[in-house]
Design a protein around this motif. Structure first.
Motif, PDB file in Angstrom:
ATOM      1  N   UNK A 245       0.835  -1.198   0.000  1.00  0.00           N
ATOM      2  CA  UNK A 245       0.000   0.000   0.000  1.00  0.00           C
ATOM      3  C   UNK A 245       0.875   1.256   0.000  1.00  0.00           C
ATOM      4  N   UNK A 246       1.938   1.224   0.790  1.00  0.00           N
ATOM      5  CA  UNK A 246       2.857   2.358   0.838  1.00  0.00           C
ATOM      6  C   UNK A 246       3.494   2.601  -0.530  1.00  0.00           C
ATOM      7  N   UNK A 247       3.929   1.505  -1.140  1.00  0.00           N
ATOM      8  CA  UNK A 247       4.543   1.602  -2.468  1.00  0.00           C
ATOM      9  C   UNK A 247       3.516   2.053  -3.506  1.00  0.00           C
ATOM     10  N   UNK A 248       2.282   1.533  -3.388  1.00  0.00           N
ATOM     11  CA  UNK A 248       1.204   1.874  -4.323  1.00  0.00           C
ATOM     12  C   UNK A 248       0.875   3.369  -4.244  1.00  0.00           C
ATOM     13  N   UNK A 249       0.737   3.870  -3.025  1.00  0.00           N
ATOM     14  CA  UNK A 249       0.412   5.290  -2.845  1.00  0.00           C
ATOM     15  C   UNK A 249       1.504   6.174  -3.428  1.00  0.00           C
ATOM     16  N   UNK A 252       1.164   6.046  -7.219  1.00  0.00           N
ATOM     17  CA  UNK A 252       0.014   6.831  -7.654  1.00  0.00           C
ATOM     18  C   UNK A 252       0.362   8.319  -7.639  1.00  0.00           C
ATOM     19  N   UNK A 253       1.047   8.756  -6.588  1.00  0.00           N
ATOM     20  CA  UNK A 253       1.442  10.161  -6.487  1.00  0.00           C
ATOM     21  C   UNK A 253       2.389  10.540  -7.623  1.00  0.00           C
ATOM     22  N   UNK A 254       3.320   9.635  -7.911  1.00  0.00           N
ATOM     23  CA  UNK A 254       4.267   9.894  -9.002  1.00  0.00           C
ATOM     24  C   UNK A 254       3.553   9.942 -10.341  1.00  0.00           C
ATOM     25  N   UNK A 255       2.575   9.019 -10.533  1.00  0.00           N
ATOM     26  CA  UNK A 255       1.821   8.988 -11.780  1.00  0.00           C
ATOM     27  C   UNK A 255       0.997  10.262 -11.951  1.00  0.00           C
ATOM     28  N   UNK A 285       2.059   6.356 -19.996  1.00  0.00           N
ATOM     29  CA  UNK A 285       1.235   6.695 -18.830  1.00  0.00           C
ATOM     30  C   UNK A 285       0.089   5.701 -18.644  1.00  0.00           C
ATOM     31  N   UNK A 286      -0.521   5.312 -19.769  1.00  0.00           N
ATOM     32  CA  UNK A 286      -1.617   4.337 -19.703  1.00  0.00           C
ATOM     33  C   UNK A 286      -1.108   3.009 -19.159  1.00  0.00           C
ATOM     34  N   UNK A 287       0.090   2.592 -19.586  1.00  0.00           N
ATOM     35  CA  UNK A 287       0.676   1.338 -19.110  1.00  0.00           C
ATOM     36  C   UNK A 287       0.923   1.397 -17.603  1.00  0.00           C
ATOM     37  N   UNK A 288       1.438   2.539 -17.154  1.00  0.00           N
ATOM     38  CA  UNK A 288       1.682   2.703 -15.713  1.00  0.00           C
ATOM     39  C   UNK A 288       0.359   2.685 -14.935  1.00  0.00           C
ATOM     40  N   UNK A 289      -0.673   3.289 -15.526  1.00  0.00           N
ATOM     41  CA  UNK A 289      -1.997   3.294 -14.884  1.00  0.00           C
ATOM     42  C   UNK A 289      -2.565   1.886 -14.788  1.00  0.00           C
ATOM     43  N   UNK A 290      -2.453   1.129 -15.872  1.00  0.00           N
ATOM     44  CA  UNK A 290      -2.948  -0.255 -15.879  1.00  0.00           C
ATOM     45  C   UNK A 290      -2.187  -1.124 -14.877  1.00  0.00           C
ATOM     46  N   UNK A 291      -0.873  -0.885 -14.769  1.00  0.00           N
ATOM     47  CA  UNK A 291      -0.060  -1.643 -13.814  1.00  0.00           C
ATOM     48  C   UNK A 291      -0.516  -1.358 -12.386  1.00  0.00           C
TER      49      UNK A 291
END
Length: 340
Positions: A245-249, A252-255, A285-291
């Motif tokens: 969750x920490x890594x995900x947040x 998400x912030x970086x994206x 960006x779409x690839x990063x979003x899907x990941x």
């Protein structure tokens, strides 16, 4: 003063038989007051079916049975038992007691089939307490050496010998050696020749009692192992979820920052040199979003698994609560310390 009991019953019985056959002769037999008192107690006591079953299942010797009946054992329900023995705490439960003041034995009435054998183990335990009470200091001395040896070398993960004896020594130092003798005699399978010889006076085959004890605690042991395994799994999973969750947040912030920069560049004339460059940046960006969506799905699945395990753990807690009540323990469930 403590009087040795061993052999007193035979001595008195023989004295009575000889006395009946004598004519004009006076026979003198020296019998300790304690032994004679025990004999009168046995004669004036009628054991119930439950008491007889305890004696039979434990395999008490004649001497063991004699001492048990001399203590006028009584099986009592929770309320009455606790009024007499009164040693219930938040995490332990008393299931039997031997009162030095009255030389009486009281056994907690166990009705839970999951811990069948508890009454019998307590009966043997308190009988051994009565036996210890009748031993002289000289008789106890060599036994104490062996008892402490067993106490300190015990490595059975299911028998919390050191903890239970430490608690007894803290609460009632006067009673601790007798408790050690009784506890080891009914719970520890291997004790050495000296102690086995002592216990053999009172129990025909001690392994019968230790097997009853192992059976009585087997359900609890199995439950504890399940809880230990589950909490270990949940702790590991909780750590994994927290880290993800920490890594995900952070991702998400970086994206979000990357998307904002992309939008600013896209609305700026000449921001992209070509449509191809624009499409490549957008696709990244779409690839990063899907990941991140896939990561979120996996994290949610792990959270679902954790919550399912938490439900299972709550079920174990309810089982523990019912067992605690059965074992005369005022159980206070622990608050969950793991959270996703």
């Amino acid at each position: 003063m403590k009087h040795r009991y061993a052999g007193a019953f035979v001595t008195v019985a023989i004295a009575l038989i000889v006395g009946l056959g004598l004519s004009g002769t006076v026979a003198y037999v020296v019998v300790s007051s304690r032994a004679f008192s025990d004999l009168l107690s046995v004669w004036n006591f009628k054991p119930t079916a439950a008491i007889n079953e305890q004696v039979q299942r434990d395999g008490m010797t004649n001497e063991g049975r004699f001492l048990y009946l001399a203590s006028h054992p009584k099986v009592e329900p929770r309320r009455e038992f606790n009024q007499i023995c009164s040693a219930v705490t938040a995490d332990t439960g008393q299931l039997g007691c031997y009162l030095d003041s009255t030389n009486r034995i009281y056994i907690f009435h166990e009705t839970d089939k999951r811990v069948d054998g508890t009454e019998e183990v307590m009966a043997a335990h308190e009988m051994l307490r009565a036996a210890w009470d009748r031993m002289s200091t000289a008789e106890r001395a060599p036994l104490l050496v062996q008892l402490n040896h067993v106490l300190y070398k015990n490595d059975d993960p299911n028998i919390y010998l050191s903890q239970s004896i430490a608690a007894v020594r803290k609460d009632d130092p006067h009673d601790s050696n007798g408790e050690l003798y009784a506890t080891i005699g009914t719970e520890v399978p291997s004790v050495g020749k000296v102690l086995e010889a002592s216990y053999a006076q009172f129990i025909v085959k001690r392994s019968t009692v230790t097997a009853l004890n192992a059976h009585a605690i087997s359900y609890i042991v199995a439950l504890r192992h399940k809880v230990d395994r589950l909490t270990t799994t949940m702790t590991t999973l909780n750590d994994t979820i927290t880290a993800r969750i920490k890594k995900f947040k952070s991702a998400v912030s970086t994206l979000k920052s990357a998307v904002a920069a992309f939008n600013a560049r896209a609305t700026t004339p000449g921001g992209f040199a070509s449509e191809g460059q624009f499409n490549v940046a957008r696709a990244g960006l779409v690839a990063r979003q899907n990941s991140l969506k896939a990561d979120a799905s996996q994290i949610n699945h792990q959270i679902d698994t954790f919550n399912a395990d938490l439900t299972t753990l709550d079920g174990y807690s309810k089982i523990a609560l019912s067992l605690a009540t059965s074992l005369n323990i005022d159980f206070k469930p622990l608050e969950h310390v793991i959270s996703a």
